[in-house]
Scaffold this active site. Structure first.
Site, PDB file in Angstrom:
ATOM      1  N   PRO A 191       0.693  -1.222  -0.035  1.00 37.47           N
ATOM      2  CA  PRO A 191       0.052  -0.048  -0.100  1.00 37.47           C
ATOM      3  C   PRO A 191       0.921   1.265   0.117  1.00 37.47           C
ATOM      4  CG  PRO A 191      -0.630  -1.396   1.586  1.00 37.47           C
ATOM      5  CD  PRO A 191       0.563  -2.188   1.180  1.00 37.47           C
ATOM      6  N   GLU A 192       0.613   2.107  -0.882  1.00 39.34           N
ATOM      7  CA  GLU A 192       1.331   3.405  -1.018  1.00 39.34           C
ATOM      8  C   GLU A 192       0.634   4.429  -0.374  1.00 39.34           C
ATOM      9  OE1 GLU A 192       3.666   4.401  -4.435  1.00 39.34           O
ATOM     10  OE2 GLU A 192       3.397   2.318  -5.224  1.00 39.34           O
TER      11      GLU A 192
END
Length: 271
Positions: A2-3
């Site tokens: 997840p960014e």
């Protein structure tokens, strides 16, 4: 992994359900994540009201009067708001049980995430103290990129992914921002002039803001906190499209590796 947009999407999804509510208990089923979950969290967090849910880089900060829980989703982590009596699966490692009968459940199959506890200002924590500015905050602009890049031979893509320069510009969004700015990802950061740094900073802001607005990227290991996947991947211009036509000029996009990460660019549009 997840960014930043996925983490911000998660924050926005859970914050209205946590803020102002008390955490009645903490259930730890698996302590051994990237770092061991401190026992102080189990002792000191129960009974505390959540005053805010914030984000710093890719870390979520659950603030209470007694201290702050620092949460990182790692490679495959996710959070769900569920009835507290929902049976736990094999990768459901932690529940923060709320006074309304629900829990915030941390699921992390690969166990590269983290859940830590600090009584001090979290900005002074070892994981946060050396971080660069937020890309959507007032401190980040082309002047900062230009100043920090002088004399740097590092490829510009690796440079903007360095969390000491600016936080949260992960691989996907670095590809996209460099394409928008018309900058070759392998160009030395120190060879990029001020005008192009301005353009790059603006592209980073735009790409991340659009991703947040659209709910994050639909990565295999991430689903939004409300159970819906993100949709930003549908509008990616270059990432994951090596060999396909450039959406701007039609030339075949090329794929190389920079700092062991997949890098896609247009040899005509990016210089």
């Amino acid at each position: 992994m997840p960014e930043l947009p996925e983490v911000e999407t998660t924050r926005r999804g859970i914050a209205p359900h946590l803020a102002g509510r008390h955490i009645t208990s903490v259930i730890v089923r698996q302590r051994r994540l990237r770092w061991a979950i401190p026992k102080a969290l189990e002792r000191e967090l129960p009974g505390q009201p959540v005053t805010a849910v914030e984000r710093r880089a890719k870390y979520l900060l659950i603030r209470t009067p007694a201290g702050t829980a620092i949460l990182h989703l790692g490679m495959s982590g996710s959070l769900r708001l569920l009835p507290a009596d929902t049976p736990a699966g094999p990768h459901d490692h932690v529940d923060l049980v709320l006074e309304d009968g629900r829990c915030l459940r941390l699921t992390d199959p690969r166990r590269f995430g983290a859940l830590l506890w600090t009584r001090r200002d979290p900005a002074r924590h070892r994981l946060l103290a050396g971080l660069g500015p937020e890309p959507l905050g007032p401190e980040f602009d082309g002047a900062l990129l230009h100043a920090r890049s002088r004399g740097r031979r590092t490829p510009v893509k690796a440079f903007i992914m360095d969390s000491h320069v600016v936080v949260g510009v992960g691989n996907i969004y670095a590809n996209e921002a460099l394409f928008r700015a018309g900058i070759h990802p392998a160009r030395a950061a120190g060879r990029i002039g001020r005008t192009r740094c301005d353009r790059l900073a603006q592209a980073i802001r735009e790409v991340l803001a659009e991703a947040i607005a659209q709910g994050g990227t639909s990565l295999r290991d991430f689903v939004g906190s409300d159970g819906r996947p993100g949709y930003f991947r549908q509008t990616l211009a270059v990432y994951g499209r090596g060999g396909q036509p450039c959406p701007r000029c039609g030339h075949a996009l090329r794929e190389i590796r920079i700092a062991q990460r997949s890098t896609v660019y247009c040899p005509r549009c990016q210089h």
